[in-house]
Scaffold this active site. Structure first.
Site, PDB file in Angstrom:
ATOM      1  CB  ILE A   1      -1.247  14.089  10.176  1.00  0.00           C
ATOM      2  CG1 ILE A   1      -2.959  13.490   9.923  1.00  0.00           C
ATOM      3  CG2 ILE A   1      -1.065  15.440  11.345  1.00  0.00           C
ATOM      4  CD1 ILE A   1      -3.493  12.941  11.453  1.00  0.00           C
TER       5      ILE A   1
ATOM      6  CD  GLU B   1      -4.557  -5.160   9.535  1.00  0.00           C
ATOM      7  OE1 GLU B   1      -4.231  -6.050   8.767  1.00  0.00           O
ATOM      8  OE2 GLU B   1      -3.628  -3.945   9.040  1.00  0.00           O
TER       9      GLU B   1
ATOM     10  CB  THR C   1      -0.467  -0.177   1.123  1.00  0.00           C
ATOM     11  OG1 THR C   1      -1.241  -1.006   1.690  1.00  0.00           O
ATOM     12  CG2 THR C   1      -1.969   0.666   1.170  1.00  0.00           C
TER      13      THR C   1
ATOM     14  CB  VAL D   1       3.387   9.125  14.038  1.00  0.00           C
ATOM     15  CG1 VAL D   1       2.426   9.468  15.100  1.00  0.00           C
ATOM     16  CG2 VAL D   1       4.246   8.405  14.837  1.00  0.00           C
TER      17      VAL D   1
ATOM     18  CE  LYS E   1       0.365   4.438  14.348  1.00  0.00           C
ATOM     19  NZ  LYS E   1      -0.852   4.713  13.915  1.00  0.00           N
TER      20      LYS E   1
ATOM     21  CD  GLU F   1       6.593  14.205   9.232  1.00  0.00           C
ATOM     22  OE1 GLU F   1       6.522  14.774   9.638  1.00  0.00           O
ATOM     23  OE2 GLU F   1       4.732  13.633  10.283  1.00  0.00           O
TER      24      GLU F   1
HETATM   25  N1  HSE Z   1      -3.499   0.512  11.601  1.00  0.00           N
HETATM   26  C1  HSE Z   1      -3.095   2.053  12.666  1.00  0.00           C
HETATM   27  C2  HSE Z   1      -4.349   2.603  12.335  1.00  0.00           C
HETATM   28  C3  HSE Z   1      -2.402   2.294  10.760  1.00  0.00           C
HETATM   29  O1  HSE Z   1      -5.825   1.697  12.149  1.00  0.00           O
HETATM   30  O2  HSE Z   1      -4.637   3.470  12.241  1.00  0.00           O
HETATM   31  C4  HSE Z   1      -1.197   1.878  10.347  1.00  0.00           C
HETATM   32  O3  HSE Z   1      -0.486   3.295  11.297  1.00  0.00           O
END
Ligand code: HSE
Length: 442
Positions: free
Chosen positions: A133, A187, A12, A129, A202, A126
Site C-alpha cells: 500500500i 508466525e 520473500t 509500512v 509502523k 515505502e
Molecule cells: N507481520 C506483518 C503482518 C507483515 O502480519 O502484517 C509484515 O509487516
C-alpha cells in the site's frame, strides 16, 4: 547508464523484487536501467527460484555495501542486526538505501537518517509500512500540504486475519491463532504480531512522517489482541461494532499555541462502528485512513505483506532513486559543502515529538463486568462512574454467566485516567466479581 543494485537478502521480499527487476516489460521504462549487480545471501549455492546468474551471489554482505560499483543497496534481510549495521555501512560508503525494515527504522531512524543526510544519500522505506500500500510517499509528497491530524491504520495482517475469523466463526483466540499458524498466516512465534509490536513500529513511522518529528518507540502505547474473547466479539457485534487492532496517531490541531504540543500514538484493540470505513477491512488486508486539513479523509487499502506487494513498494523506491540519479540530483552539494537532498524525499526531522500519557486520552470505553445479581448493583456502578466524571452511554445486563450477572457498559467520551479510577473503585465492590474486558471504542 545502468544503476547497480546490491540486494541484501533473497527471501520473500528479495525474490519478489528480483522478479520485478528481471521482468521490466510493460512496467516503467526506467526499470530497464536498474540492474541487480550483487546478491548477498547466507547460502550462495542454494538453488533459487529466480533466474539470477550464480556469479552474482555472495555471502559477504559487507563487501556489497562497500563495493564502489554499487549505487543503491536494498536491505530486505529483516531483523535488527546485521541489518542496521549494513545500512549504516552502506550510507557511510555513499550508497542510497531502500529498506523494508520497519523494526530498524522505528528504533534507529535517528541514527540512520542523520547519517544519510550527512552523507547526502536517500534512505527510502515505502515497503516498511503496510507492504504494497503506498502510504509513505503519499504522506511525504501527495498530502504534504495538509495539516494532518489523524492517522488510523489496520497495519498488521496477522491480527486482522485472526480477528476477522473470530468474528465470522465465533471461535476463540487461541484456537484460531493455532490454525493460522498451521496455515502459515501467523508466525511460529506470533509475539511481534499479536502483542502489537509490529503495529507499534509502523505507527511510529507513520506518526513521524505525518507530524514531522521523531517518535520514541518506547513512548508508543501498545496492547495486543490475546485478551480478546469470542464473547467480546459477540457483544460488540450486538452493539453495532467490530473489534480491530487499530494503530492511531493523533495531533490536536485546536490546541492552544501556548501549551506544549503532545501527540497521541497508540496501538490497541478497538471497537469500530460497523459503518466506519475501517470496519470492513477484513482478513490479511491492511488499510490506513489519513485525515487532514483541507483534504478530509483519504483511505489507502490493500495487501500489507507478501512477496509481490512488498516488492512493488521496494521497486518504486528504487525507481525514485534511479530517477534522481538520472537527472544528476544525487550528488548536489550546497555552497557550504553540505549535501542537498530533495526535501520531500529525504528525512529532515530533528526534534522528538512529545507523546501524551494515556491517562490524558479522551475516548469511549466498553467494559464487561461480572457481578452478584443483587438489587442496586447497576445503580452503584452508575454512581461510581458519575463520581469520577465518567458519563455512561449504555448499561446492559446481558444475562447470567456462572450464576453471575454479566453487565456491559459503554461510556461517552471520557478521560482515560478518570475511567481507570472509577474501575479501580468498582473492582473493590463486594458484589463485583471480575472485570474480564476493557476495550476502547472509536
Ligand atoms: N507481520 C506483518 C503482518 C507483515 O502480519 O502484517 C509484515 O509487516
Amino acid at each position: 547508464m545502468a544503476f547497480k543494485v546490491g540486494l541484501l537478502g533473497l527471501g520473500t521480499v528479495g525474490s519478489g523484487t528480483a522478479d520485478i527487476l528481471l521482468n521490466p516489460e510493460k512496467r516503467h521504462p526506467l526499470l530497464k536501467e536498474v540492474e541487480i549487480y550483487k546478491v548477498g545471501v547466507r547460502s550462495p549455492n542454494k538453488p533459487r527460484s529466480v533466474a539470477l546468474a550464480p556469479e552474482l551471489f555472495t555471502n559477504d554482505l559487507d563487501a556489497i555495501v562497500s563495493d564502489p560499483m554499487v549505487d543503491i543497496v536494498v536491505e530486505v534481510i529483516g531483523g535488527l542486526e546485521p541489518a542496521r549495521s549494513l545500512i549504516l555501512k552502506a550510507i557511510a560508503h555513499g550508497k542510497h538505501v531502500v529498506t523494508a525494515n520497519k523494526a530498524v527504522i522505528a528504533r534507529y531512524g535517528e541514527e540512520i537518517f542523520s547519517a544519510a543526510n550527512q552523507a547526502g544519500v536517500y534512505v527510502l522505506i515505502e515497503a516498511a509500512v503496510a507492504g504494497g500500500i503506498p502510504v509513505i510517499e503519499p504522506l511525504k509528497q501527495s498530502l504534504c500540504a495538509n495539516r494532518i491530524h489523524t492517522v488510523t491504520g489496520i497495519v498488521n495482517g496477522t491480527t486482522n486475519y485472526i480477528l476477522t475469523r473470530m468474528q465470522t466463526e465465533g471461535g476463540d483466540f487461541e484456537s484460531i491463532l493455532a490454525d493460522a499458524q498451521q496455515l502459515g498466516y501467523a508466525e511460529a512465534d506470533p509475539t511481534a504480531d499479536v502483542d502489537g509490536f509490529d503495529a507499534a513500529d509502523k505507527i511510529a513511522i507513520l506518526a513521524s512522517l505525518a507530524f514531522g518529528g521523531r517518535i520514541k518507540l518506547s513512548e508508543v502505547y501498545r496492547e495486543g489482541i490475546r485478551q480478546i474473547t469470542a464473547d467480546d466479539i459477540a457483544y460488540a457485534e450486538r452493539l453495532g461494532f467490530v473489534i480491530k487492532l487499530l494503530a492511531t496517531a493523533h495531533r490536536d490541531l485546536h490546541q492552544s499555541a501556548n501549551e506544549p504540543e503532545q501527540l497521541q500514538v497508540r496501538v490497541h484493540p478497538t471497537l469500530v462502528p460497523k459503518e466506519h470505513p475501517l470496519a470492513s477491512v477484513n482478513g490479511v488486508y491492511n488499510a490506513v485512513l489519513i485525515e487532514g486539513d483541507p483534504v478530509g479523509q483519504v483511505m489507502f487499502f490493500g495487501p500489507g505483506a507478501g512477496s509481490g506487494p512488498t516488492a512493488s513498494a521496494v521497486a518504486a523506491d528504487l525507481l525514485n532513486i534511479a530517477a534522481i540519479l538520472k537527472v544528476g540530483r544525487g550528488t548536489v552539494t550546497q555552497t557550504d559543502g553540505t549535501p542537498l537532498l530533495d526535501p520531500l524525499l529525504a528525512c529532515s526531522h530533528q526534534e522528538y515529538c512529545a507523546i501524551a500519557p494515556m491517562q490524558e486520552l479522551v475516548t469511549r470505553f466498553y467494559t464487561r463486568i461480572l457481578t452478584q445479581d443483587s438489587p442496586g448493583v447497576i445503580g452503584r456502578l452508575g454512581t461510581c462512574f458519575g463520581n469520577h466524571d465518567v458519563s455512561i452511554e449504555s448499561v446492559v445486563q446481558i444475562g447470567m454467566r456462572d450464576n453471575l450477572a454479566e453487565i456491559v457498559v459503554v461510556t461517552h467520551h471520557v478521560r482515560e485516567g478518570n475511567f481507570h479510577k472509577a474501575l479501580e473503585e468498582i473492582r473493590t465492590f463486594e458484589a463485583v466479581c471480575t472485570v474480564p474486558s476493557l476495550l476502547r471504542v472509536l
